[in-house]
Design a protein around this motif. Sequence first.
Motif, PDB file in Angstrom:
ATOM      1  N   VAL A  64       0.819  -1.212   0.000  1.00  0.00           N
ATOM      2  CA  VAL A  64       0.000   0.000   0.000  1.00  0.00           C
ATOM      3  C   VAL A  64       0.850   1.257   0.000  1.00  0.00           C
ATOM      4  N   LYS A  65       2.147   1.112   0.168  1.00  0.00           N
ATOM      5  CA  LYS A  65       3.033   2.272   0.213  1.00  0.00           C
ATOM      6  C   LYS A  65       2.949   3.026  -1.107  1.00  0.00           C
ATOM      7  N   GLY A  66       2.787   4.335  -1.001  1.00  0.00           N
ATOM      8  CA  GLY A  66       2.632   5.152  -2.197  1.00  0.00           C
ATOM      9  C   GLY A  66       1.190   5.343  -2.611  1.00  0.00           C
ATOM     10  N   ARG A  67       0.294   4.514  -2.074  1.00  0.00           N
ATOM     11  CA  ARG A  67      -1.135   4.646  -2.396  1.00  0.00           C
ATOM     12  C   ARG A  67      -1.939   5.095  -1.168  1.00  0.00           C
ATOM     13  N   PHE A  68      -1.535   4.652   0.012  1.00  0.00           N
ATOM     14  CA  PHE A  68      -2.241   4.987   1.250  1.00  0.00           C
ATOM     15  C   PHE A  68      -1.412   5.973   2.064  1.00  0.00           C
ATOM     16  N   THR A  69      -2.111   6.847   2.785  1.00  0.00           N
ATOM     17  CA  THR A  69      -1.449   7.799   3.672  1.00  0.00           C
ATOM     18  C   THR A  69      -2.188   7.841   4.999  1.00  0.00           C
ATOM     19  N   ILE A  70      -1.450   7.650   6.083  1.00  0.00           N
ATOM     20  CA  ILE A  70      -2.023   7.751   7.413  1.00  0.00           C
ATOM     21  C   ILE A  70      -1.669   9.119   7.984  1.00  0.00           C
ATOM     22  N   SER A  71      -2.633   9.731   8.680  1.00  0.00           N
ATOM     23  CA  SER A  71      -2.390  11.058   9.239  1.00  0.00           C
ATOM     24  C   SER A  71      -3.298  11.276  10.445  1.00  0.00           C
ATOM     25  N   ARG A  72      -3.010  12.337  11.178  1.00  0.00           N
ATOM     26  CA  ARG A  72      -3.856  12.736  12.308  1.00  0.00           C
ATOM     27  C   ARG A  72      -4.374  14.147  12.074  1.00  0.00           C
ATOM     28  N   ASP A  73      -5.467  14.494  12.729  1.00  0.00           N
ATOM     29  CA  ASP A  73      -5.903  15.884  12.693  1.00  0.00           C
ATOM     30  C   ASP A  73      -5.073  16.682  13.705  1.00  0.00           C
ATOM     31  N   ASN A  74      -5.261  17.996  13.719  1.00  0.00           N
ATOM     32  CA  ASN A  74      -4.426  18.868  14.547  1.00  0.00           C
ATOM     33  C   ASN A  74      -4.540  18.562  16.037  1.00  0.00           C
ATOM     34  N   LEU A  75      -5.720  18.149  16.481  1.00  0.00           N
ATOM     35  CA  LEU A  75      -5.895  17.821  17.895  1.00  0.00           C
ATOM     36  C   LEU A  75      -5.360  16.432  18.209  1.00  0.00           C
ATOM     37  N   GLY A  76      -5.159  15.637  17.169  1.00  0.00           N
ATOM     38  CA  GLY A  76      -4.581  14.321  17.361  1.00  0.00           C
ATOM     39  C   GLY A  76      -5.554  13.247  17.747  1.00  0.00           C
ATOM     40  N   ASN A  77      -6.849  13.583  17.806  1.00  0.00           N
ATOM     41  CA  ASN A  77      -7.805  12.576  18.256  1.00  0.00           C
ATOM     42  C   ASN A  77      -8.589  11.914  17.133  1.00  0.00           C
ATOM     43  N   THR A  78      -8.312  12.298  15.912  1.00  0.00           N
ATOM     44  CA  THR A  78      -8.881  11.598  14.765  1.00  0.00           C
ATOM     45  C   THR A  78      -7.743  11.214  13.847  1.00  0.00           C
ATOM     46  N   VAL A  79      -7.732   9.970  13.458  1.00  0.00           N
ATOM     47  CA  VAL A  79      -6.705   9.445  12.566  1.00  0.00           C
ATOM     48  C   VAL A  79      -7.378   9.070  11.256  1.00  0.00           C
ATOM     49  N   TYR A  80      -6.696   9.363  10.170  1.00  0.00           N
ATOM     50  CA  TYR A  80      -7.255   9.111   8.845  1.00  0.00           C
ATOM     51  C   TYR A  80      -6.391   8.106   8.089  1.00  0.00           C
ATOM     52  N   LEU A  81      -7.026   7.421   7.177  1.00  0.00           N
ATOM     53  CA  LEU A  81      -6.302   6.604   6.201  1.00  0.00           C
ATOM     54  C   LEU A  81      -6.838   6.989   4.831  1.00  0.00           C
ATOM     55  N   GLN A  82      -6.057   7.767   4.105  1.00  0.00           N
ATOM     56  CA  GLN A  82      -6.409   8.131   2.751  1.00  0.00           C
ATOM     57  C   GLN A  82      -5.953   7.019   1.832  1.00  0.00           C
ATOM     58  N   MET A  83      -6.886   6.449   1.093  1.00  0.00           N
ATOM     59  CA  MET A  83      -6.572   5.316   0.223  1.00  0.00           C
ATOM     60  C   MET A  83      -6.848   5.715  -1.218  1.00  0.00           C
ATOM     61  N   ASN A  84      -5.783   5.759  -2.007  1.00  0.00           N
ATOM     62  CA  ASN A  84      -5.895   6.116  -3.416  1.00  0.00           C
ATOM     63  C   ASN A  84      -5.541   4.935  -4.295  1.00  0.00           C
ATOM     64  N   ASN A  85      -5.948   5.002  -5.533  1.00  0.00           N
ATOM     65  CA  ASN A  85      -5.660   3.943  -6.502  1.00  0.00           C
ATOM     66  C   ASN A  85      -5.985   2.569  -5.912  1.00  0.00           C
ATOM     67  N   LEU A  86      -7.180   2.448  -5.398  1.00  0.00           N
ATOM     68  CA  LEU A  86      -7.584   1.205  -4.749  1.00  0.00           C
ATOM     69  C   LEU A  86      -7.649   0.054  -5.723  1.00  0.00           C
ATOM     70  N   LYS A  87      -7.318  -1.123  -5.225  1.00  0.00           N
ATOM     71  CA  LYS A  87      -7.302  -2.343  -6.028  1.00  0.00           C
ATOM     72  C   LYS A  87      -8.261  -3.353  -5.411  1.00  0.00           C
ATOM     73  N   PRO A  88      -8.767  -4.290  -6.212  1.00  0.00           N
ATOM     74  CA  PRO A  88      -9.673  -5.298  -5.652  1.00  0.00           C
ATOM     75  C   PRO A  88      -9.071  -6.044  -4.458  1.00  0.00           C
ATOM     76  N   GLU A  89      -7.771  -6.229  -4.462  1.00  0.00           N
ATOM     77  CA  GLU A  89      -7.136  -6.938  -3.343  1.00  0.00           C
ATOM     78  C   GLU A  89      -7.090  -6.111  -2.060  1.00  0.00           C
ATOM     79  N   ASP A  90      -7.498  -4.850  -2.126  1.00  0.00           N
ATOM     80  CA  ASP A  90      -7.621  -4.039  -0.912  1.00  0.00           C
ATOM     81  C   ASP A  90      -8.961  -4.268  -0.213  1.00  0.00           C
TER      82      ASP A  90
END
Length: 124
Positions: A64-90
Amino acid sequence: VQLQASGGGLVQAGGSLRLSCAASGRSVSSYTMAWFRHTPGEYYREFVAALKGSDGRAFYLGTVKGRFTISRDNLGNTVYLQMNNLKPEDTAVYYCAGDAGDAKRWIPDEFHYWGQGTLVTVSS
């Protein structure tokens, strides 16, 4: 700590989704937070991505490296997983997890807190 995951859905291959994991009950801004996924037919939860609490470094499953990005919001209490170029195996149920310590290995046993899963389905 309670974790609430959301954002899953059905998307075509090549599409994008953003998963969210909202924490409540206690601040998790210094926690190591991660995403795991469970694929139908498999018996284990696979590590996908993590954000270390101690230094903010991100770690990813190789596929998933290069396609997914993990991040937090400024307060740090919400974490996101941005998933791009998704594949059926995801396609999987995605779980967020957190722990007050720095995980030594990216395995489920290293994480004390878990959210409920959110289903991601990628059609071909």
